[in-house]
Design a protein around this motif. Structure first.
Motif, short mmCIF file in Angstrom:
data_model
loop_
_atom_site.label_atom_id
_atom_site.label_comp_id
_atom_site.label_asym_id
_atom_site.label_seq_id
_atom_site.Cartn_x
_atom_site.Cartn_y
_atom_site.Cartn_z
N GLY A 27 0.79 -1.22 0.00
CA GLY A 27 0.00 0.00 0.00
C GLY A 27 0.82 1.27 0.00
O GLY A 27 0.29 2.36 -0.27
N ASP A 28 2.13 1.15 0.30
CA ASP A 28 3.02 2.30 0.28
C ASP A 28 3.67 2.44 -1.10
O ASP A 28 3.76 1.47 -1.85
N PRO A 29 4.16 3.64 -1.43
CA PRO A 29 5.01 3.76 -2.62
C PRO A 29 6.32 3.01 -2.37
O PRO A 29 6.66 2.68 -1.24
N ILE A 30 7.05 2.74 -3.44
CA ILE A 30 8.37 2.12 -3.29
C ILE A 30 9.27 3.11 -2.54
O ILE A 30 9.42 4.27 -2.96
N LEU A 31 9.85 2.67 -1.44
CA LEU A 31 10.75 3.51 -0.66
C LEU A 31 12.17 2.98 -0.80
O LEU A 31 12.40 1.77 -0.73
N TRP A 32 13.13 3.89 -0.98
CA TRP A 32 14.52 3.52 -1.20
C TRP A 32 15.36 3.99 -0.01
O TRP A 32 15.25 5.15 0.41
N TRP A 33 16.23 3.11 0.50
CA TRP A 33 16.93 3.36 1.75
C TRP A 33 18.44 3.19 1.62
O TRP A 33 18.93 2.38 0.84
N SER A 34 19.16 3.95 2.45
CA SER A 34 20.59 3.74 2.66
C SER A 34 20.88 4.17 4.10
O SER A 34 21.29 5.31 4.36
N PRO A 35 20.63 3.27 5.07
CA PRO A 35 20.67 3.64 6.49
C PRO A 35 22.07 3.92 7.01
O PRO A 35 23.07 3.48 6.44
N ASP A 36 22.11 4.66 8.10
CA ASP A 36 23.35 4.99 8.80
C ASP A 36 23.12 4.78 10.29
O ASP A 36 22.28 5.46 10.89
N PRO A 37 23.78 3.79 10.93
CA PRO A 37 24.88 3.00 10.39
C PRO A 37 24.38 1.84 9.54
O PRO A 37 23.17 1.60 9.45
N ARG A 38 25.33 1.12 8.96
CA ARG A 38 25.05 -0.05 8.12
C ARG A 38 25.61 -1.28 8.83
O ARG A 38 26.71 -1.24 9.39
N LEU A 39 24.85 -2.37 8.83
CA LEU A 39 25.33 -3.59 9.47
C LEU A 39 26.05 -4.46 8.44
O LEU A 39 25.44 -4.88 7.45
N LEU A 40 27.33 -4.70 8.66
CA LEU A 40 28.15 -5.50 7.74
C LEU A 40 28.72 -6.71 8.46
O LEU A 40 29.10 -6.63 9.63
N LEU A 41 28.80 -7.81 7.72
CA LEU A 41 29.50 -9.00 8.22
C LEU A 41 30.73 -9.20 7.35
O LEU A 41 30.61 -9.53 6.16
N TYR A 42 31.90 -8.95 7.94
CA TYR A 42 33.14 -9.22 7.22
C TYR A 42 33.42 -10.72 7.34
O TYR A 42 33.40 -11.26 8.46
#
Length: 241
Positions: free
Chosen positions: A54-69
């Motif tokens: 029901g929502d429009p397409i939402l685009w994200w780039s959060p801060d912080p980002r969770l990374l697995l090295y």
């Protein structure tokens, strides 16, 4: 009184706002579509779609980002024991759509509904057919699918989207094998997107968005491993946990 900065609406082109200037929560833009080329452009820039029905397409780039090295993955004793028992079979890209649908349907603690909507499934299937979206699948001794994960791989990075378990540790077994492949292919990181205590216990860490984007740009200087991953299943047989 101001309601805050306006969120830009995407047009027909595949141009995104610079994610370095997204709001802290990460909402960057809305609109556009889920065409494969747009999705690939988004992932290469550290952006992903996430929205409810029901929502429009939402685009994200959060801060912080969770990374697995990959080298930081914490293989706990109980999981190591289960991996060494090998009472399961791991396959690659055999049932991509089924994995997505399980990710959408399996109940999650503290969550109701799913963001993996029918149009998301269709769009990522198109990415899968083009060799950029992949599934890691775990089967029991009777050939029944008991766990797995899926995500997008561009350059030397894997962007994890979702995982599921129908039996204890099903998703962890899939993740352990993804980590092993990431080491083999010298991937820089597995992107886990948003903070999760479960993934932190497995070694994932929160990284400043600017640092993440710098590292991401470096990963995109390499071709990665495009195409179906089925042909790499023999690599799984060589993994020693």
């Amino acid at each position: 009184m101001s309601d805050g900065p306006a969120i830009p609406r995407l047009g027909f082109d595949h141009i995104f706002p610079n994610p370095r200037y997204a709001m802290k929560a990460g909402l960057l833009a809305y609109g556009g579509d889920l065409a494969p080329d747009r999705l690939l452009t988004a992932y290469r820039k550290g952006i992903f779609p996430w929205y409810n029905e029901g929502d429009p397409i939402l685009w994200w780039s959060p801060d912080p980002r969770l990374l697995l090295y990959p080298n930081d993955f914490k293989l706990h004793r109980s999981l190591r024991k289960k991996l060494r028992q090998k009472r399961f079979t791991v396959k690659l890209d055999r049932n991509f759509e089924t994995v997505m649908r399980h990710c959408a349907e399996v109940p999650r603690h503290g969550q109701s509904g799913t963001w993996i909507l029918p149009e998301i499934v269709e769009s990522y299937k198109a990415l899968h057919e083009r060799g950029f979206a992949h599934s890691i699948e775990v089967y029991d001794e009777d050939g029944e699918l008991i766990g797995g994960l899926y995500g997008v791989s561009v350059g030397r990075a894997f962007f994890g989207e979702s995982m599921f378990s129908l039996r204890a540790d099903g998703s962890k077994i899939a993740l352990a094998h993804l980590v092993a492949l990431a080491k083999t292919w010298e991937f820089a990181f597995i992107d886990c997107q948003i903070p999760s205590e479960h993934l932190k216990r497995l070694g994932a860490v929160c990284v400043d968005r600017g640092k993440f984007l710098d590292e991401l740009e470096e990963t995109q200087q390499y071709p990665g491993v495009p195409g179906s991953w089925k042909i790499y299943e023999e690599l799984l047989e060589e993994i020693n946990f």
